[in-house]
Design a protein around this motif. Structure first.
Motif, PDB file in Angstrom:
ATOM      1  N   ALA A 150       0.813  -1.213   0.000  1.00  0.00           N
ATOM      2  CA  ALA A 150       0.000   0.000   0.000  1.00  0.00           C
ATOM      3  C   ALA A 150       0.849   1.267   0.000  1.00  0.00           C
ATOM      4  O   ALA A 150       1.941   1.316   0.569  1.00  0.00           O
ATOM      5  CB  ALA A 150      -0.919   0.000   1.211  1.00  0.00           C
ATOM      6  N   GLU A 151       0.324   2.277  -0.658  1.00  0.00           N
ATOM      7  CA  GLU A 151       0.928   3.601  -0.642  1.00  0.00           C
ATOM      8  C   GLU A 151      -0.182   4.603  -0.355  1.00  0.00           C
ATOM      9  O   GLU A 151      -1.132   4.722  -1.130  1.00  0.00           O
ATOM     10  CB  GLU A 151       1.595   3.908  -1.983  1.00  0.00           C
ATOM     11  CG  GLU A 151       2.328   5.241  -1.988  1.00  0.00           C
ATOM     12  CD  GLU A 151       3.108   5.477  -3.267  1.00  0.00           C
ATOM     13  OE1 GLU A 151       3.479   6.642  -3.516  1.00  0.00           O
ATOM     14  OE2 GLU A 151       3.339   4.500  -4.007  1.00  0.00           O
ATOM     15  N   ASN A 152      -0.053   5.269   0.799  1.00  0.00           N
ATOM     16  CA  ASN A 152      -1.100   6.189   1.263  1.00  0.00           C
ATOM     17  C   ASN A 152      -2.447   5.481   1.349  1.00  0.00           C
ATOM     18  O   ASN A 152      -3.501   6.040   0.995  1.00  0.00           O
ATOM     19  CB  ASN A 152      -1.204   7.410   0.338  1.00  0.00           C
ATOM     20  CG  ASN A 152       0.061   8.236   0.324  1.00  0.00           C
ATOM     21  OD1 ASN A 152       0.731   8.385   1.352  1.00  0.00           O
ATOM     22  ND2 ASN A 152       0.411   8.775  -0.836  1.00  0.00           N
ATOM     23  N   GLY A 153      -2.407   4.231   1.798  1.00  0.00           N
ATOM     24  CA  GLY A 153      -3.639   3.479   2.002  1.00  0.00           C
ATOM     25  C   GLY A 153      -4.252   2.893   0.749  1.00  0.00           C
ATOM     26  O   GLY A 153      -5.342   2.308   0.800  1.00  0.00           O
ATOM     27  N   THR A 154      -3.566   3.025  -0.385  1.00  0.00           N
ATOM     28  CA  THR A 154      -4.094   2.515  -1.652  1.00  0.00           C
ATOM     29  C   THR A 154      -3.128   1.511  -2.275  1.00  0.00           C
ATOM     30  O   THR A 154      -1.909   1.737  -2.283  1.00  0.00           O
ATOM     31  CB  THR A 154      -4.334   3.664  -2.652  1.00  0.00           C
ATOM     32  OG1 THR A 154      -5.271   4.577  -2.094  1.00  0.00           O
ATOM     33  CG2 THR A 154      -4.878   3.125  -3.971  1.00  0.00           C
ATOM     34  N   ILE A 155      -3.680   0.427  -2.779  1.00  0.00           N
ATOM     35  CA  ILE A 155      -2.877  -0.581  -3.466  1.00  0.00           C
ATOM     36  C   ILE A 155      -3.219  -0.521  -4.950  1.00  0.00           C
ATOM     37  O   ILE A 155      -4.380  -0.640  -5.335  1.00  0.00           O
ATOM     38  CB  ILE A 155      -3.154  -1.988  -2.915  1.00  0.00           C
ATOM     39  CG1 ILE A 155      -2.728  -2.058  -1.444  1.00  0.00           C
ATOM     40  CG2 ILE A 155      -2.444  -3.050  -3.745  1.00  0.00           C
ATOM     41  CD1 ILE A 155      -3.103  -3.350  -0.764  1.00  0.00           C
ATOM     42  N   THR A 156      -2.198  -0.317  -5.765  1.00  0.00           N
ATOM     43  CA  THR A 156      -2.385  -0.246  -7.222  1.00  0.00           C
ATOM     44  C   THR A 156      -1.646  -1.400  -7.880  1.00  0.00           C
ATOM     45  O   THR A 156      -0.482  -1.664  -7.562  1.00  0.00           O
ATOM     46  CB  THR A 156      -1.865   1.089  -7.789  1.00  0.00           C
ATOM     47  OG1 THR A 156      -2.569   2.164  -7.152  1.00  0.00           O
ATOM     48  CG2 THR A 156      -2.094   1.162  -9.281  1.00  0.00           C
ATOM     49  N   ALA A 157      -2.320  -2.094  -8.752  1.00  0.00           N
ATOM     50  CA  ALA A 157      -1.706  -3.213  -9.461  1.00  0.00           C
ATOM     51  C   ALA A 157      -1.953  -3.069 -10.962  1.00  0.00           C
ATOM     52  O   ALA A 157      -2.995  -2.571 -11.389  1.00  0.00           O
ATOM     53  CB  ALA A 157      -2.280  -4.536  -8.963  1.00  0.00           C
ATOM     54  N   LYS A 158      -0.972  -3.525 -11.751  1.00  0.00           N
ATOM     55  CA  LYS A 158      -1.051  -3.414 -13.210  1.00  0.00           C
ATOM     56  C   LYS A 158      -0.955  -4.796 -13.833  1.00  0.00           C
ATOM     57  O   LYS A 158      -0.084  -5.588 -13.475  1.00  0.00           O
ATOM     58  CB  LYS A 158       0.085  -2.529 -13.724  1.00  0.00           C
ATOM     59  CG  LYS A 158       0.102  -2.320 -15.224  1.00  0.00           C
ATOM     60  CD  LYS A 158       1.257  -1.407 -15.613  1.00  0.00           C
ATOM     61  CE  LYS A 158       1.321  -1.187 -17.114  1.00  0.00           C
ATOM     62  NZ  LYS A 158       2.452  -0.288 -17.489  1.00  0.00           N
ATOM     63  N   CYS A 159      -1.841  -5.094 -14.747  1.00  0.00           N
ATOM     64  CA  CYS A 159      -1.810  -6.376 -15.443  1.00  0.00           C
ATOM     65  C   CYS A 159      -0.603  -6.407 -16.378  1.00  0.00           C
ATOM     66  O   CYS A 159      -0.412  -5.506 -17.190  1.00  0.00           O
ATOM     67  CB  CYS A 159      -3.088  -6.598 -16.245  1.00  0.00           C
ATOM     68  SG  CYS A 159      -3.083  -8.124 -17.225  1.00  0.00           S
ATOM     69  N   GLU A 160       0.221  -7.448 -16.268  1.00  0.00           N
ATOM     70  CA  GLU A 160       1.419  -7.552 -17.086  1.00  0.00           C
ATOM     71  C   GLU A 160       1.098  -7.857 -18.545  1.00  0.00           C
ATOM     72  O   GLU A 160       1.931  -7.651 -19.422  1.00  0.00           O
ATOM     73  CB  GLU A 160       2.345  -8.631 -16.527  1.00  0.00           C
ATOM     74  CG  GLU A 160       2.909  -8.298 -15.152  1.00  0.00           C
ATOM     75  CD  GLU A 160       3.869  -9.358 -14.652  1.00  0.00           C
ATOM     76  OE1 GLU A 160       4.033 -10.378 -15.360  1.00  0.00           O
ATOM     77  OE2 GLU A 160       4.446  -9.175 -13.580  1.00  0.00           O
ATOM     78  N   PHE A 161      -0.097  -8.356 -18.817  1.00  0.00           N
ATOM     79  CA  PHE A 161      -0.454  -8.724 -20.183  1.00  0.00           C
ATOM     80  C   PHE A 161      -1.050  -7.550 -20.970  1.00  0.00           C
ATOM     81  O   PHE A 161      -0.704  -7.332 -22.125  1.00  0.00           O
ATOM     82  CB  PHE A 161      -1.455  -9.882 -20.189  1.00  0.00           C
ATOM     83  CG  PHE A 161      -0.840 -11.219 -19.888  1.00  0.00           C
ATOM     84  CD1 PHE A 161      -0.288 -11.985 -20.897  1.00  0.00           C
ATOM     85  CD2 PHE A 161      -0.819 -11.720 -18.592  1.00  0.00           C
ATOM     86  CE1 PHE A 161       0.271 -13.221 -20.639  1.00  0.00           C
ATOM     87  CE2 PHE A 161      -0.259 -12.955 -18.313  1.00  0.00           C
ATOM     88  CZ  PHE A 161       0.293 -13.715 -19.335  1.00  0.00           C
ATOM     89  N   CYS A 162      -1.962  -6.821 -20.342  1.00  0.00           N
ATOM     90  CA  CYS A 162      -2.666  -5.777 -21.106  1.00  0.00           C
ATOM     91  C   CYS A 162      -2.379  -4.366 -20.614  1.00  0.00           C
ATOM     92  O   CYS A 162      -2.756  -3.392 -21.267  1.00  0.00           O
ATOM     93  CB  CYS A 162      -4.173  -6.021 -21.071  1.00  0.00           C
ATOM     94  SG  CYS A 162      -4.932  -5.757 -19.444  1.00  0.00           S
ATOM     95  N   GLY A 163      -1.736  -4.221 -19.453  1.00  0.00           N
ATOM     96  CA  GLY A 163      -1.389  -2.907 -18.945  1.00  0.00           C
ATOM     97  C   GLY A 163      -2.494  -2.211 -18.167  1.00  0.00           C
ATOM     98  O   GLY A 163      -2.302  -1.085 -17.697  1.00  0.00           O
ATOM     99  N   GLU A 164      -3.642  -2.858 -18.008  1.00  0.00           N
ATOM    100  CA  GLU A 164      -4.747  -2.259 -17.247  1.00  0.00           C
ATOM    101  C   GLU A 164      -4.339  -2.103 -15.785  1.00  0.00           C
ATOM    102  O   GLU A 164      -3.750  -2.993 -15.189  1.00  0.00           O
ATOM    103  CB  GLU A 164      -5.983  -3.139 -17.357  1.00  0.00           C
ATOM    104  CG  GLU A 164      -7.232  -2.559 -16.724  1.00  0.00           C
ATOM    105  CD  GLU A 164      -7.816  -1.412 -17.521  1.00  0.00           C
ATOM    106  OE1 GLU A 164      -8.446  -0.540 -16.895  1.00  0.00           O
ATOM    107  OE2 GLU A 164      -7.650  -1.386 -18.762  1.00  0.00           O
ATOM    108  N   GLN A 165      -4.672  -0.925 -15.200  1.00  0.00           N
ATOM    109  CA  GLN A 165      -4.343  -0.677 -13.796  1.00  0.00           C
ATOM    110  C   GLN A 165      -5.600  -0.712 -12.935  1.00  0.00           C
ATOM    111  O   GLN A 165      -6.649  -0.208 -13.340  1.00  0.00           O
ATOM    112  CB  GLN A 165      -3.650   0.676 -13.635  1.00  0.00           C
ATOM    113  CG  GLN A 165      -2.248   0.717 -14.203  1.00  0.00           C
ATOM    114  CD  GLN A 165      -1.449   1.884 -13.662  1.00  0.00           C
ATOM    115  OE1 GLN A 165      -0.583   1.741 -12.811  1.00  0.00           O
ATOM    116  NE2 GLN A 165      -1.748   3.066 -14.162  1.00  0.00           N
TER     117      GLN A 165
END
Length: 305
Positions: free
Chosen positions: A279-294
């Protein structure tokens, strides 16, 4: 612009059904995959070739689920992953070290030139997996990476693991301008085990097999990537005198199976301290390695009460 002669596969038989094959040509699929990543040109080349191989091999079997190709090695390109669903939906990704790729090309003085995929993979293995949902419906074949070309590596797998006489050719078209398009293609021929020692009373199967390979080797890249020629046109040029029979035609398109729900389920299964590290500032961000969607999640919505 979609080309009706690409993003498809044609199946064929020759020599009274003794040999069968596939031809795959990809255009929009390759460009859709490459546009989702910021890969160096060398890796785009590798991804294009690997995608053509995966589509080609997946077309040779009947399955209801997912066919995947993966490499894991110690070279500048550590991992390649490509998969094709039974509906023809394709995606691809890779893990790599840009500096090591550049250093390898500079060392061999091949900057701006095509260099064969195994040179960037190093030592490791490649795996072909068919997943039809469930442990009793999964098959995997694994072989070490040995061969001058990616096609050599795949043919070695068939020779050692499947013990089926197989010939494969792969082609990649690299754009000549920034606005140009990538394309990739593959041709595969296999000798059917049921063919026996003779095709007919006066024809030796081994001589016919050698002839079929010679014809396949005569296929030129400018023919393969000629937008005016269909798969059937190309096969007719090669095997019109060999009792050619062309049948099914499968199509392909880019697509990804990622979703917010799937990622939520994965993250919510983690321990709270693991989520804290992500987490960063209470938020978790993840990105798909195949299509780049966050995808972004508040940490609170992932913690099970």
């Amino acid at each position: 612009m979609v080309n009706k002669n690409f993003d498809s596969c044609a199946s064929f038989h020759i020599n009274n059904g003794a040999f069968f094959g596939r031809i795959v040509r990809l255009d929009k699929v390759i460009n859709d995959i490459i546009s989702r990543h910021d890969y160096p040109e060398t890796l785009n080349d590798i991804i294009a070739e690997s995608t053509a191989l995966t589509a080609l091999l997946s077309s040779t079997i009947k399955y209801d689920g997912l066919f995947s190709f993966q490499t894991k090695s110690d070279g500048p390109v550590g991992t390649i992953a490509v998969d094709v669903t039974s509906e023809g939906i394709v995606r691809a990704t890779a893990q790599y070290d840009r500096d090591r790729i550049n250093a390898a090309k500079a060392l061999r003085k091949t900057l701006g030139e095509h260099e064969e995929t195994p040179n960037f993979l190093g030592h490791g293995y490649m795996a072909f997996t068919v997943d039809q949902g469930g442990p009793d419906k999964t098959y995997q074949g694994v072989t070490d990476i040995q061969g001058k070309t990616l096609a050599d590596c795949a043919m070695r797998y068939f020779r050692q693991s499947e013990q089926i006489d197989t010939f494969i050719r792969l082609f990649v078209h690299k754009p000549q301008t920034p606005e140009g398009r990538w394309a990739a293609a593959g041709l595969l021929i296999q000798k059917l085990p049921s063919a026996g020692g003779k095709i007919s009373e006066d024809t030796d199967i081994e001589e016919s097999w050698k002839e079929a390979i010679i014809f396949a080797e005569s296929l030129q890249a400018d023919e393969v990537f000629n937008a005016d020629l269909s798969n059937q046109d190309l096969l007719h040029r090669l095997y019109h005198a060999n009792g050619l029979e062309v049948s099914e035609n499968k199509t392909y398109r880019f697509g990804c199976r990622c979703s917010r729900e799937k990622l939520h389920n994965i993250l919510s299964a983690m321990k709270e301290e693991e989520l804290d590290s992500l987490a960063e500032n209470g938020t978790i961000t993840a990105k798909c390695e195949f299509c780049g969607e966050q995808y972004s999640f508040a940490k609170g919505e992932l913690i099970k009460q």
